[in-house]
Design a protein around this motif. Structure first.
Motif, short mmCIF file in Angstrom:
data_model
loop_
_atom_site.label_atom_id
_atom_site.label_comp_id
_atom_site.label_asym_id
_atom_site.label_seq_id
_atom_site.Cartn_x
_atom_site.Cartn_y
_atom_site.Cartn_z
N ALA A 172 -17.41 -25.42 -18.68
CA ALA A 172 -18.47 -24.82 -19.48
C ALA A 172 -18.50 -23.31 -19.24
O ALA A 172 -18.21 -22.83 -18.14
CB ALA A 172 -19.82 -25.43 -19.12
N ASP A 173 -18.83 -22.55 -20.29
CA ASP A 173 -19.01 -21.11 -20.20
C ASP A 173 -20.50 -20.81 -20.21
O ASP A 173 -21.21 -21.14 -21.17
CB ASP A 173 -18.31 -20.41 -21.37
CG ASP A 173 -16.80 -20.54 -21.29
OD1 ASP A 173 -16.25 -20.37 -20.18
OD2 ASP A 173 -16.16 -20.82 -22.33
N LEU A 174 -20.97 -20.17 -19.14
CA LEU A 174 -22.39 -19.92 -18.97
C LEU A 174 -22.65 -18.41 -18.85
O LEU A 174 -21.90 -17.71 -18.17
CB LEU A 174 -22.90 -20.62 -17.71
CG LEU A 174 -22.67 -22.14 -17.66
CD1 LEU A 174 -23.10 -22.68 -16.29
CD2 LEU A 174 -23.44 -22.86 -18.77
N PRO A 175 -23.73 -17.95 -19.48
CA PRO A 175 -24.08 -16.53 -19.34
C PRO A 175 -24.30 -16.17 -17.87
O PRO A 175 -25.01 -16.87 -17.16
CB PRO A 175 -25.38 -16.41 -20.13
CG PRO A 175 -25.39 -17.58 -21.05
CD PRO A 175 -24.68 -18.68 -20.32
N GLY A 176 -23.66 -15.13 -17.42
CA GLY A 176 -23.85 -14.67 -16.04
C GLY A 176 -23.00 -15.46 -15.07
O GLY A 176 -22.23 -14.89 -14.29
N ALA A 177 -23.09 -16.78 -15.09
CA ALA A 177 -22.32 -17.61 -14.16
C ALA A 177 -20.86 -17.67 -14.55
O ALA A 177 -20.00 -18.01 -13.73
CB ALA A 177 -22.91 -19.01 -14.09
N GLY A 178 -20.54 -17.39 -15.81
CA GLY A 178 -19.16 -17.41 -16.27
C GLY A 178 -18.65 -18.82 -16.54
O GLY A 178 -19.42 -19.74 -16.83
N THR A 179 -17.34 -19.00 -16.42
CA THR A 179 -16.72 -20.31 -16.67
C THR A 179 -16.81 -21.15 -15.40
O THR A 179 -16.38 -20.71 -14.32
CB THR A 179 -15.25 -20.15 -17.08
OG1 THR A 179 -15.19 -19.38 -18.27
CG2 THR A 179 -14.60 -21.51 -17.31
N VAL A 180 -17.36 -22.35 -15.55
CA VAL A 180 -17.46 -23.27 -14.41
C VAL A 180 -16.72 -24.55 -14.76
O VAL A 180 -16.75 -25.04 -15.89
CB VAL A 180 -18.94 -23.58 -14.06
CG1 VAL A 180 -19.62 -22.34 -13.53
CG2 VAL A 180 -19.70 -24.13 -15.26
N ASP A 181 -16.01 -25.08 -13.78
CA ASP A 181 -15.20 -26.29 -13.97
C ASP A 181 -15.81 -27.47 -13.21
O ASP A 181 -16.39 -27.30 -12.13
CB ASP A 181 -13.77 -26.06 -13.47
CG ASP A 181 -13.04 -25.00 -14.28
OD1 ASP A 181 -13.25 -24.95 -15.51
OD2 ASP A 181 -12.27 -24.22 -13.67
N ASN A 182 -15.66 -28.65 -13.79
CA ASN A 182 -16.14 -29.87 -13.16
C ASN A 182 -15.22 -30.22 -11.98
O ASN A 182 -14.00 -30.29 -12.13
CB ASN A 182 -16.15 -31.02 -14.18
CG ASN A 182 -16.99 -32.19 -13.73
OD1 ASN A 182 -16.99 -32.56 -12.57
ND2 ASN A 182 -17.72 -32.79 -14.66
N GLY A 183 -15.80 -30.43 -10.82
CA GLY A 183 -15.01 -30.76 -9.63
C GLY A 183 -14.47 -32.17 -9.62
O GLY A 183 -13.66 -32.53 -8.76
N ASN A 184 -14.89 -33.01 -10.58
CA ASN A 184 -14.45 -34.41 -10.63
C ASN A 184 -13.12 -34.49 -11.36
O ASN A 184 -13.06 -34.47 -12.59
CB ASN A 184 -15.51 -35.27 -11.33
CG ASN A 184 -15.17 -36.74 -11.33
OD1 ASN A 184 -14.10 -37.15 -10.85
ND2 ASN A 184 -16.06 -37.55 -11.86
N LYS A 185 -12.03 -34.58 -10.63
CA LYS A 185 -10.69 -34.56 -11.21
C LYS A 185 -10.34 -35.88 -11.93
O LYS A 185 -9.31 -35.95 -12.61
CB LYS A 185 -9.64 -34.28 -10.14
CG LYS A 185 -9.84 -32.95 -9.42
CD LYS A 185 -9.92 -31.79 -10.39
CE LYS A 185 -10.14 -30.47 -9.66
NZ LYS A 185 -10.34 -29.33 -10.58
N LEU A 186 -11.17 -36.90 -11.76
CA LEU A 186 -10.89 -38.17 -12.46
C LEU A 186 -11.53 -38.20 -13.85
O LEU A 186 -11.32 -39.16 -14.60
CB LEU A 186 -11.44 -39.35 -11.65
CG LEU A 186 -10.77 -39.59 -10.29
CD1 LEU A 186 -11.40 -40.79 -9.61
CD2 LEU A 186 -9.27 -39.78 -10.44
N LEU A 187 -12.30 -37.18 -14.19
CA LEU A 187 -13.00 -37.17 -15.47
C LEU A 187 -12.02 -37.35 -16.62
O LEU A 187 -11.01 -36.66 -16.71
CB LEU A 187 -13.75 -35.85 -15.63
CG LEU A 187 -14.83 -35.81 -16.71
CD1 LEU A 187 -15.98 -36.74 -16.35
CD2 LEU A 187 -15.34 -34.38 -16.89
N GLY A 188 -12.32 -38.32 -17.50
CA GLY A 188 -11.47 -38.59 -18.66
C GLY A 188 -10.34 -39.56 -18.38
O GLY A 188 -9.63 -39.96 -19.31
#
Length: 427
Positions: A251-267
């Motif tokens: 997700a791209d968030l104002p101020g926080a920037g791009t954040v990635d999900n730490g759950n590598k099994l997602l999907g």
């Protein structure tokens, strides 16, 4: 004409009288024989008529029994380390568990509880992302504190504005401790107020093995049990806001920037979230959910594994565990049976199997028992298609019922049998 011979010297009138007497005796004998024959014929006719119309005895033993079907038990492929539990949405009890079920540190899985109580206090209306939160210098100070503790974090700036949903995303995807603390302060006024609200909320939901001492889970005093965590995970996936966040890869968030999900099994393998966690005390942990279709039935599984030596073990062993649990679901075909559900046996030697002409399915996990109950009525005569009873299957909260009929006709034995078995016809 019989000649009448008079004895010598016998008067003619006496001779005639003897002759008449003989004729009367012969006539009486003939009448007696005739009436006897008529009586026999009438009795035989009456007997035949009565046996022909006499009601037959109940021709069979009426079945009424219960049995149990037990499918094969699941063989879960539990990791060789830590503890694990897996449950299913819609079912209260966990399906499988292994290792210690005692309370233990839960690391960043604590953030799922922080998210749940925040939405309990500040729900987000459907179609919106909730109120706007303005971050301040105090939140920047929290970030510096988290750096000093070597905790997980995401960028924050004074004056930064995020919606409540965006702030939750910043907390959950990269597991930012600083956002967990900032949200506790925003939502409840202070961390202490957050802790009081959260522990009361946990108690009200029956999570008696769970106690929280900080919003992020860095403190080893934040503890839970695998069984409680499965229940908490179910609440996460039942919440539309949180379910969408934990299933977001990036997700791209104002101020926080791009954040990635730490759950590598997602999907992968149907995994739709939920949250990773790691501290020295908790080991590497994963609270996960997976949506799969098994035997045509949509199923959502929620599980947790704790105490892994590293994340590589999580990414390898959790899919193996998931697949083994999924293999434990059965669609048990019920109804039609090759052996039938009992037998009608008539006293005149006929027999017919009770059978079901409808089939259905009962979807169960592992060796969940399926109770089979047969109810049939006593019958005299029956033909295929006649409804003579019911077989009912109950298991896994499901019920399937089917009428019973006979495999072949139970017919009238006929006049010959009736004539030779009067003792079975007359009470």
């Amino acid at each position: 004409m019989t000649a009448v011979h008079d004895s010598p010297g016998e008067p003619a009138d006496a001779a005639r009288e003897r002759s008449d007497a003989r004729r009367r005796r012969r006539l009486r004998r003939r009448r007696a024989i005739t009436f006897t024959m008529i009586g026999v014929l009438v009795a035989a006719a009456a007997y035949t008529a009565l046996t022909a119309i006499a009601p037959l005895p109940v021709s069979a033993e009426a079945a009424s029994a219960s049995t149990t079907i037990r499918p094969a038990a699941v063989q879960p492929a539990f990791p060789s380390w830590g503890s694990a539990a897996v449950g299913m949405v819609g079912q209260n009890d966990v399906l499988v568990k292994n290792g210690s079920m005692a309370s233990a540190p839960i690391a960043s899985m604590t953030k799922t509880i922080t998210a749940l109580v925040l939405l309990d206090k500040h729900p987000i209306a459907t179609g919106t992302e909730g109120p706007t939160i303005t971050f301040s210098d105090a939140d920047v100070d929290i970030l510096h504190q988290v750096w000093a503790e070597d905790g997980s974090w995401a960028p924050v700036q004074a004056g930064e504005q995020l919606t409540e949903k965006q702030a939750l995303t910043a907390m959950l995807l990269p597991s930012a401790n600083n956002y967990a603390i900032s949200l506790a302060n925003w939502g409840f006024g202070s961390v202490d107020a957050y802790l009081a609200y959260t522990n009361a909320w946990l108690a009200s939901h029956g999570f008696t093995g769970t106690h929280i001492t900080d919003p992020s889970g860095l403190d080893p005093g934040s503890v839970s049990t695998p069984i409680d965590l499965v229940g908490i995970g179910k609440l996460v996936v039942a919440n539309p806001v949180l379910a969408s966040i934990v299933d977001t890869p990036t997700a791209d968030l104002p101020g926080a920037g791009t954040v990635d999900n730490g759950n590598k099994l997602l999907g992968q393998d149907g995994v739709v979230g939920i949250k990773t966690g790691w501290t020295d005390q908790a080991g590497h942990c994963l609270l996960f959910a997976a949506s799969v279709t098994l035997h045509g039935h949509p199923v959502k599984l929620v599980g947790v594994v704790t105490g892994a030596p590293d994340y590589t073990n999580l990414w390898t062993d959790v899919p193996t565990l998931l697949k083994s649990v999924e293999a434990g679901f059965h669609e048990v075909t019920v109804g039609a049976s090759a052996t039938g559900y009992g037998t009608y046996r008539s006293v005149w030697g006929q027999s017919a199997t009770l059978k079901s002409e409808r089939s259905g399915g009962i979807f169960v996990f592992s060796d969940t028992p399926i109770r089979v109950t047969v109810r049939s009525a006593p019958v005299t005569l029956a033909s295929p298609g006649d409804d003579v009873g019911t077989v009912t299957f109950n298991g896994g909260g499901q019920t399937f019922s089917s009428p019973l009929t006979v495999s072949k006709a139970v017919e009238d034995p006929g006049l010959g049998w009736r004539l030779t078995h009067p003792q079975l016809l007359v009470p």
